[in-house]
Design an enzyme around this catalytic site. Structure first.
Site, mmCIF file in Angstrom:
data_model
loop_
_atom_site.group_PDB
_atom_site.id
_atom_site.type_symbol
_atom_site.label_atom_id
_atom_site.label_comp_id
_atom_site.label_asym_id
_atom_site.label_seq_id
_atom_site.Cartn_x
_atom_site.Cartn_y
_atom_site.Cartn_z
ATOM 1 N N HIS A 23 24.193 4.418 89.406
ATOM 2 C CA HIS A 23 25.363 3.820 88.757
ATOM 3 C C HIS A 23 26.582 4.739 88.860
ATOM 4 O O HIS A 23 27.686 4.284 89.184
ATOM 5 C CB HIS A 23 25.061 3.524 87.284
ATOM 6 C CG HIS A 23 24.354 2.234 87.058
ATOM 7 N ND1 HIS A 23 23.015 2.074 87.307
ATOM 8 C CD2 HIS A 23 24.801 1.026 86.609
ATOM 9 C CE1 HIS A 23 22.659 0.831 87.016
ATOM 10 N NE2 HIS A 23 23.724 0.171 86.596
ATOM 11 N N HIS B 23 19.569 8.795 81.764
ATOM 12 C CA HIS B 23 19.972 9.846 82.701
ATOM 13 C C HIS B 23 20.343 11.125 81.956
ATOM 14 O O HIS B 23 20.864 11.080 80.834
ATOM 15 C CB HIS B 23 21.173 9.412 83.547
ATOM 16 C CG HIS B 23 20.820 8.529 84.698
ATOM 17 N ND1 HIS B 23 20.076 8.952 85.775
ATOM 18 C CD2 HIS B 23 21.118 7.224 84.941
ATOM 19 C CE1 HIS B 23 19.923 7.960 86.631
ATOM 20 N NE2 HIS B 23 20.543 6.899 86.148
#
Length: 239
Positions: A121, A160
């Site tokens: 992303h 993350h």
């Protein structure tokens, strides 16, 4: 490589807990909003910025339309190339998702079982944003801000580490900038050819071939059929 950030004393992990801890204290509805914008919303917003910029470029239809559209075409291509580059990086580093190595995280998205470094992303968003910045400064600045927010959201969601996001930003920026000269050399002739096409020229310029014809028609002294004023005068005198 898989042992990256295994210890809670690592600043990367500390920052992860600090940012993800905000999700625990936030209302449920806010977490759902962050889940949506972090997974889809911000990336979609950057794509809309690229399309908005393209629409403005083609409406103006100036002499630089072809090169400007080529730069905008490079934006999604740069994002795609950056993600492809990330495939071997993920396989080499093999870093597990943070919630697999650390307890007590508020994970807002299920089903994330692939490797964590580098964040796809963050890579996608920053590659799009930096390529857009090269094409149009104002739109690009807005896109970069959105990309930074997307990176923050990925850590907030617990999927993350902060360094995953930073790595994605670096990868996306490097691909968008380093390959831009080659991309422009290949894409600009293509967009110029499209601009001259009577069928698909509108993709590059709203004027299309009519605009080019219009610019030729304003030559001083020109008459219909290409006859000059002097030639017309001589013909009238001879008559």
């Amino acid at each position: 490589m898989a042992g990256l950030a295994e210890s809670g004393s690592n600043p990367d992990v500390d920052l992860l807990y600090d940012i993800n801890g905000l999700a625990k204290d936030a209302p449920h509805w806010f977490d759902r909003v962050m889940e949506f914008v972090g997974e889809y919303g911000l990336l979609f917003a950057i794509v809309l910025l690229v399309l908005w910029c393209w629409w403005g470029v083609r409406r103006r239809g100036d002499e630089d339309a072809a090169s400007n559209v080529a730069a905008l075409v490079w934006a999604p291509l740069a994002a795609g190339v950056a993600v492809l580059v990330n495939v071997p990086i993920r396989g080499f580093v093999e870093r597990p998702r943070p919630f697999k190595s650390h307890e007590g995280l508020e994970v807002l998205v299920d089903g994330k079982n692939d490797f964590s470094f580098v964040s796809d992303h963050a890579t996608l968003c920053m590659a799009l944003a930096v390529a857009l910045f090269v094409a149009h400064r104002k739109f690009g600045i807005v896109a970069i801000v959105l990309a930074l927010l997307a990176g923050f959201a990925r850590v907030y969601m617990g999927v993350h580490y902060p360094t995953d996001v930073v790595g994605g930003f670096a990868l996306g920026t490097a691909v968008a900038l380093l390959l831009s000269p080659l991309a422009m050399a290949l894409l600009t002739p293509l967009t110029r050819a499209i601009e001259r096409s009577p069928r698909v020229g509108w993709l590059v310029s709203a004027r299309g071939r009519d605009g080019a014809a219009g610019r030729e028609a304003v030559i001083p002294g020109a008459r219909k059929g290409g006859e000059s004023a002097e030639a017309s005068g001589e013909r009238d005198l001879a008559a």
